[in-house]
Design a protein around this motif. Sequence first.
Motif, PDB file in Angstrom:
ATOM      1  N   PHE A  17       0.801  -1.211   0.000  1.00 25.94           N
ATOM      2  CA  PHE A  17       0.000   0.000   0.000  1.00 25.94           C
ATOM      3  C   PHE A  17       0.840   1.270   0.000  1.00 25.94           C
ATOM      4  O   PHE A  17       0.303   2.368  -0.041  1.00 25.94           O
ATOM      5  N   GLY A  18       2.165   1.133   0.075  1.00 28.95           N
ATOM      6  CA  GLY A  18       3.018   2.306   0.064  1.00 28.95           C
ATOM      7  C   GLY A  18       4.307   2.088   0.830  1.00 28.95           C
ATOM      8  O   GLY A  18       4.613   0.984   1.280  1.00 28.95           O
ATOM      9  N   ARG A  19       5.086   3.126   0.954  1.00 28.88           N
ATOM     10  CA  ARG A  19       6.361   3.063   1.677  1.00 28.88           C
ATOM     11  C   ARG A  19       6.165   3.513   3.120  1.00 28.88           C
ATOM     12  O   ARG A  19       5.668   4.617   3.386  1.00 28.88           O
ATOM     13  N   ILE A  20       6.600   2.671   4.054  1.00 26.05           N
ATOM     14  CA  ILE A  20       6.511   2.983   5.478  1.00 26.05           C
ATOM     15  C   ILE A  20       7.876   3.492   5.941  1.00 26.05           C
ATOM     16  O   ILE A  20       8.911   2.885   5.643  1.00 26.05           O
ATOM     17  N   ILE A  21       7.868   4.582   6.663  1.00 21.05           N
ATOM     18  CA  ILE A  21       9.090   5.125   7.276  1.00 21.05           C
ATOM     19  C   ILE A  21       8.840   5.270   8.765  1.00 21.05           C
ATOM     20  O   ILE A  21       7.871   5.914   9.181  1.00 21.05           O
ATOM     21  N   VAL A  22       9.702   4.657   9.562  1.00 18.76           N
ATOM     22  CA  VAL A  22       9.576   4.736  11.020  1.00 18.76           C
ATOM     23  C   VAL A  22      10.837   5.373  11.581  1.00 18.76           C
ATOM     24  O   VAL A  22      11.957   4.916  11.308  1.00 18.76           O
ATOM     25  N   GLU A  23      10.675   6.420  12.358  1.00 18.38           N
ATOM     26  CA  GLU A  23      11.790   7.097  13.035  1.00 18.38           C
ATOM     27  C   GLU A  23      11.539   7.065  14.538  1.00 18.38           C
ATOM     28  O   GLU A  23      10.449   7.423  14.993  1.00 18.38           O
ATOM     29  N   ILE A  24      12.537   6.626  15.285  1.00 17.23           N
ATOM     30  CA  ILE A  24      12.413   6.527  16.744  1.00 17.23           C
ATOM     31  C   ILE A  24      13.557   7.296  17.395  1.00 17.23           C
ATOM     32  O   ILE A  24      14.726   7.049  17.097  1.00 17.23           O
ATOM     33  N   GLN A  25      13.213   8.208  18.263  1.00 16.01           N
ATOM     34  CA  GLN A  25      14.207   9.000  18.986  1.00 16.01           C
ATOM     35  C   GLN A  25      14.000   8.834  20.481  1.00 16.01           C
ATOM     36  O   GLN A  25      12.861   8.812  20.954  1.00 16.01           O
ATOM     37  N   SER A  26      15.099   8.707  21.210  1.00 19.46           N
ATOM     38  CA  SER A  26      15.018   8.512  22.660  1.00 19.46           C
ATOM     39  C   SER A  26      15.949   9.480  23.370  1.00 19.46           C
ATOM     40  O   SER A  26      17.095   9.692  22.935  1.00 19.46           O
ATOM     41  N   VAL A  27      15.457  10.090  24.442  1.00 20.41           N
ATOM     42  CA  VAL A  27      16.269  10.954  25.300  1.00 20.41           C
ATOM     43  C   VAL A  27      16.046  10.529  26.746  1.00 20.41           C
ATOM     44  O   VAL A  27      15.151   9.741  27.047  1.00 20.41           O
ATOM     45  N   ASN A  28      16.873  11.060  27.639  1.00 22.76           N
ATOM     46  CA  ASN A  28      16.818  10.582  29.023  1.00 22.76           C
ATOM     47  C   ASN A  28      15.600  11.111  29.778  1.00 22.76           C
ATOM     48  O   ASN A  28      15.194  12.259  29.638  1.00 22.76           O
ATOM     49  N   ARG A  29      15.006  10.230  30.535  1.00 18.61           N
ATOM     50  CA  ARG A  29      13.906  10.503  31.448  1.00 18.61           C
ATOM     51  C   ARG A  29      13.981   9.502  32.590  1.00 18.61           C
ATOM     52  O   ARG A  29      14.546   8.420  32.441  1.00 18.61           O
ATOM     53  N   LYS A  30      13.402   9.877  33.728  1.00 18.57           N
ATOM     54  CA  LYS A  30      13.469   8.998  34.895  1.00 18.57           C
ATOM     55  C   LYS A  30      12.697   7.707  34.651  1.00 18.57           C
ATOM     56  O   LYS A  30      13.104   6.625  35.075  1.00 18.57           O
ATOM     57  N   TYR A  31      11.552   7.830  33.976  1.00 16.25           N
ATOM     58  CA  TYR A  31      10.728   6.665  33.680  1.00 16.25           C
ATOM     59  C   TYR A  31      10.507   6.584  32.171  1.00 16.25           C
ATOM     60  O   TYR A  31      10.986   7.430  31.419  1.00 16.25           O
ATOM     61  N   LEU A  32       9.773   5.578  31.734  1.00 20.80           N
ATOM     62  CA  LEU A  32       9.483   5.420  30.315  1.00 20.80           C
ATOM     63  C   LEU A  32       8.289   6.290  29.924  1.00 20.80           C
ATOM     64  O   LEU A  32       7.205   6.156  30.483  1.00 20.80           O
ATOM     65  N   GLU A  33       8.510   7.189  28.992  1.00 15.00           N
ATOM     66  CA  GLU A  33       7.448   8.010  28.419  1.00 15.00           C
ATOM     67  C   GLU A  33       7.470   7.795  26.916  1.00 15.00           C
ATOM     68  O   GLU A  33       8.531   7.851  26.299  1.00 15.00           O
ATOM     69  N   MET A  34       6.301   7.557  26.334  1.00 14.52           N
ATOM     70  CA  MET A  34       6.256   7.231  24.923  1.00 14.52           C
ATOM     71  C   MET A  34       5.256   8.138  24.202  1.00 14.52           C
ATOM     72  O   MET A  34       4.134   8.335  24.655  1.00 14.52           O
TER      73      MET A  34
END
Length: 291
Positions: A17-34
């Motif tokens: 159905f098309g081209r999928i592009i996934v970008e994931i960026q992570s920076v520091n935090r005390k807990y997991l925030e998404m």
Amino acid sequence: MIASMTGFGRALLDASFGRIIVEIQSVNRKYLEMFISLPKEYSRFELEIRKWVGEKVSRGQVSVRVYVAATFQNPSVSLPSFEQLQQLKEGWEDLASRLGYSTQAVDLPFLMQQMPALSLVDIARDEDIEPFKRCTLEALQSLLTMKQTEGKALARDIEQRLQTMESCVSQIELGVPETVARMKMKLQERIAEAAPALLDNEERVLREIALFAEKVDISEEITRFRSHLVQFHSLLKTPAAVGRKMDFLVQEIGREINTMGSKSMESKIAHLVVELKSELEKIREQIQNIE
């Protein structure tokens, strides 16, 4: 090996159905925030993406951006079905007849205007989640590789600082017996000057000196300090998330250093304690970025 909380991963995949592009960026935090950004046509896949990311990342602020560039090489994919148009035509013709209008107005252009806006949500299928999963996992692997590379650099820096701290404590330990002996002598001299009569009570004087020596003895603090360093070295080799444990150990090490500083009256030891605090503060800053 430890991993940093900072990283970036990107992947692309060509689906039917098309081209999928996934970008994931992570920076520091005390807990997991998404935070997940998806085309609205694929918003139903958000919970699955959260699950995939959560299985690989345990701490930090993670931003996931998913883009879909649609391709319409097969016209039939993006067109409404015959059945849809047939049902729509019959419905409008019936309504026109009841209202006394000609059914000739219900032509193809009219029907296309009445069709819901065509979008990818009309062609998205449950099986489309598989290419999303493959692309997301590939981007995650890219992210993890970068996090591990950063983690190795952090581990090397922390290891060097731990070695510097061990060297400082060894120097302090070597000077402890001499320091205690010198302090005992000074105490005896002060007692002799302040109250010569006390010297006649040798037992009392010895007891006071023993109590003083116990107050300035830092052997227990050094033992606990070294125990914490051993645990720290072990955590640096642990592949699991250890940032919070390191933060706790830094607090405990800081307590031992402060106690050594408060008990010591020697300028040389005081100087080494200052160096210990400086190195510990730098480690504290570094572990804020460790998962």
